[in-house]
Design a protein around this motif. Structure first.
Motif, PDB file in Angstrom:
ATOM      1  N   SER A  22      12.523   1.584  11.985  1.00 53.99           N
ATOM      2  CA  SER A  22      13.399   2.756  11.942  1.00 53.99           C
ATOM      3  C   SER A  22      14.577   2.570  10.983  1.00 53.99           C
ATOM      4  N   SER A  23      14.836   1.343  10.539  1.00 54.14           N
ATOM      5  CA  SER A  23      15.944   1.123   9.603  1.00 54.14           C
ATOM      6  C   SER A  23      15.477   1.043   8.151  1.00 54.14           C
ATOM      7  N   ILE A  24      14.186   1.263   7.898  1.00 57.11           N
ATOM      8  CA  ILE A  24      13.659   1.214   6.533  1.00 57.11           C
ATOM      9  C   ILE A  24      14.037   2.491   5.793  1.00 57.11           C
ATOM     10  N   ARG A  25      14.706   2.323   4.666  1.00 55.91           N
ATOM     11  CA  ARG A  25      15.058   3.460   3.815  1.00 55.91           C
ATOM     12  C   ARG A  25      13.991   3.685   2.754  1.00 55.91           C
ATOM     13  N   ASP A  26      13.491   2.589   2.177  1.00 53.08           N
ATOM     14  CA  ASP A  26      12.510   2.692   1.098  1.00 53.08           C
ATOM     15  C   ASP A  26      11.649   1.436   1.112  1.00 53.08           C
ATOM     16  N   ILE A  27      10.391   1.594   0.748  1.00 46.92           N
ATOM     17  CA  ILE A  27       9.468   0.466   0.667  1.00 46.92           C
ATOM     18  C   ILE A  27       8.653   0.627  -0.610  1.00 46.92           C
ATOM     19  N   ASN A  28       8.583  -0.442  -1.401  1.00 47.23           N
ATOM     20  CA  ASN A  28       7.918  -0.396  -2.705  1.00 47.23           C
ATOM     21  C   ASN A  28       7.040  -1.613  -2.910  1.00 47.23           C
ATOM     22  N   LEU A  29       6.051  -1.453  -3.752  1.00 45.64           N
ATOM     23  CA  LEU A  29       5.223  -2.557  -4.218  1.00 45.64           C
ATOM     24  C   LEU A  29       5.656  -2.820  -5.653  1.00 45.64           C
ATOM     25  N   VAL A  30       6.212  -4.011  -5.923  1.00 41.73           N
ATOM     26  CA  VAL A  30       6.827  -4.313  -7.217  1.00 41.73           C
ATOM     27  C   VAL A  30       6.183  -5.557  -7.819  1.00 41.73           C
ATOM     28  N   ARG A  31       5.828  -5.475  -9.105  1.00 42.66           N
ATOM     29  CA  ARG A  31       5.270  -6.632  -9.815  1.00 42.66           C
ATOM     30  C   ARG A  31       6.404  -7.383 -10.502  1.00 42.66           C
ATOM     31  N   ASN A  32       6.484  -8.681 -10.257  1.00 44.31           N
ATOM     32  CA  ASN A  32       7.465  -9.532 -10.897  1.00 44.31           C
ATOM     33  C   ASN A  32       7.036  -9.758 -12.343  1.00 44.31           C
ATOM     34  N   PRO A  33       7.885  -9.409 -13.331  1.00 43.89           N
ATOM     35  CA  PRO A  33       7.467  -9.512 -14.739  1.00 43.89           C
ATOM     36  C   PRO A  33       7.310 -10.949 -15.240  1.00 43.89           C
ATOM     37  N   PHE A  34       7.928 -11.921 -14.564  1.00 40.82           N
ATOM     38  CA  PHE A  34       7.852 -13.297 -15.049  1.00 40.82           C
ATOM     39  C   PHE A  34       6.580 -14.012 -14.603  1.00 40.82           C
ATOM     40  N   ASN A  35       6.244 -13.887 -13.315  1.00 37.99           N
ATOM     41  CA  ASN A  35       5.067 -14.605 -12.817  1.00 37.99           C
ATOM     42  C   ASN A  35       3.913 -13.674 -12.441  1.00 37.99           C
ATOM     43  N   LEU A  36       4.101 -12.361 -12.611  1.00 39.23           N
ATOM     44  CA  LEU A  36       3.085 -11.339 -12.372  1.00 39.23           C
ATOM     45  C   LEU A  36       2.577 -11.300 -10.926  1.00 39.23           C
ATOM     46  N   ILE A  37       3.356 -11.814  -9.998  1.00 36.60           N
ATOM     47  CA  ILE A  37       3.003 -11.746  -8.581  1.00 36.60           C
ATOM     48  C   ILE A  37       3.624 -10.482  -7.992  1.00 36.60           C
ATOM     49  N   ILE A  38       2.856  -9.815  -7.153  1.00 36.73           N
ATOM     50  CA  ILE A  38       3.307  -8.554  -6.554  1.00 36.73           C
ATOM     51  C   ILE A  38       4.070  -8.851  -5.260  1.00 36.73           C
ATOM     52  N   ILE A  49       6.296  -6.949  -1.931  1.00 36.89           N
ATOM     53  CA  ILE A  49       6.686  -5.754  -1.198  1.00 36.89           C
ATOM     54  C   ILE A  49       8.195  -5.841  -1.031  1.00 36.89           C
ATOM     55  N   VAL A  50       8.911  -4.827  -1.486  1.00 35.57           N
ATOM     56  CA  VAL A  50      10.370  -4.807  -1.387  1.00 35.57           C
ATOM     57  C   VAL A  50      10.765  -3.707  -0.408  1.00 35.57           C
ATOM     58  N   ILE A  51      11.456  -4.110   0.655  1.00 35.88           N
ATOM     59  CA  ILE A  51      11.907  -3.176   1.687  1.00 35.88           C
ATOM     60  C   ILE A  51      13.417  -3.063   1.598  1.00 35.88           C
ATOM     61  N   GLU A  52      13.912  -1.835   1.462  1.00 35.35           N
ATOM     62  CA  GLU A  52      15.352  -1.579   1.472  1.00 35.35           C
ATOM     63  C   GLU A  52      15.696  -0.917   2.793  1.00 35.35           C
ATOM     64  N   THR A  53      16.785  -1.374   3.420  1.00 40.77           N
ATOM     65  CA  THR A  53      17.189  -0.822   4.706  1.00 40.77           C
ATOM     66  C   THR A  53      18.424   0.043   4.549  1.00 40.77           C
ATOM     67  N   PHE A  54      18.765   0.745   5.612  1.00 40.38           N
ATOM     68  CA  PHE A  54      19.979   1.558   5.614  1.00 40.38           C
ATOM     69  C   PHE A  54      21.237   0.690   5.645  1.00 40.38           C
ATOM     70  N   HIS A  55      21.092  -0.608   5.904  1.00 38.44           N
ATOM     71  CA  HIS A  55      22.223  -1.531   5.946  1.00 38.44           C
ATOM     72  C   HIS A  55      22.397  -2.250   4.612  1.00 38.44           C
ATOM     73  N   ASP A  56      21.841  -1.675   3.529  1.00 37.75           N
ATOM     74  CA  ASP A  56      21.907  -2.230   2.175  1.00 37.75           C
ATOM     75  C   ASP A  56      21.366  -3.653   2.103  1.00 37.75           C
ATOM     76  N   LYS A  57      20.290  -3.901   2.820  1.00 39.03           N
ATOM     77  CA  LYS A  57      19.635  -5.195   2.811  1.00 39.03           C
ATOM     78  C   LYS A  57      18.284  -5.036   2.123  1.00 39.03           C
ATOM     79  N   TYR A  71       6.767   5.949  12.276  1.00 39.96           N
ATOM     80  CA  TYR A  71       7.986   5.528  12.980  1.00 39.96           C
ATOM     81  C   TYR A  71       9.209   5.470  12.068  1.00 39.96           C
ATOM     82  N   MET A  72       9.075   5.935  10.831  1.00 41.54           N
ATOM     83  CA  MET A  72      10.200   5.959   9.896  1.00 41.54           C
ATOM     84  C   MET A  72      11.089   7.166  10.189  1.00 41.54           C
ATOM     85  N   THR A  73      12.305   7.133   9.666  1.00 40.25           N
ATOM     86  CA  THR A  73      13.193   8.286   9.797  1.00 40.25           C
ATOM     87  C   THR A  73      12.696   9.405   8.899  1.00 40.25           C
TER      88      THR A  73
END
Length: 111
Positions: free
Chosen positions: A27-43, A45-53, A79-81
């Motif tokens: 319930s505290s998830i604001r955004d969830i993304n799948l991001v590729r790291n440009p240096f090592n090309l490993i994917i 999952i980046v989760i941003e919360t409402f608490h700026d974490k 179960y997200m907002t």
């Protein structure tokens, strides 16, 4: 890879997402993304919360884009907002999920 657990999702109103390092309430998830790291090309999952974490979950390229979208839409989305649901709806193409993976979100009908 057998025996490799990237993260655990405990669904529900008080549901959580457990990774190796952090635990975040769904319930505290604001955004969830799948991001590729440009240096090592490993994917990651980046989760941003409402608490700026920001929580990064390394997938080691075991989790593809289609599986990621299915997992988030099926187990986390209900179960997200409301604001987080609107952000996710802009990212996911439900018609493609229906055609490719034969997945249909509960409560959503296509004409």
């Amino acid at each position: 890879m057998p025996g490799k657990v990237l993260f655990k999702i405990i669904p529900g109103e008080q549901g959580t997402n457990h990774s190796k390092k952090d635990t975040v309430s769904i319930s505290s998830i604001r955004d969830i993304n799948l991001v590729r790291n440009p240096f090592n090309l490993i994917i990651d999952i980046v989760i941003e919360t409402f608490h700026d974490k920001k929580i990064k979950i390394r997938t080691y390229n075991f989790l593809g884009d289609l599986h990621y979208k299915l997992i988030v839409d099926q187990y986390i989305y209900p179960y997200m907002t409301e604001n987080a649901k609107k952000v996710w709806d802009r990212k996911v193409n439900l018609e493609r999920l229906r055609d490719v993976a034969r997945y249909e979100r509960k409560g959503t009908k296509f004409v």
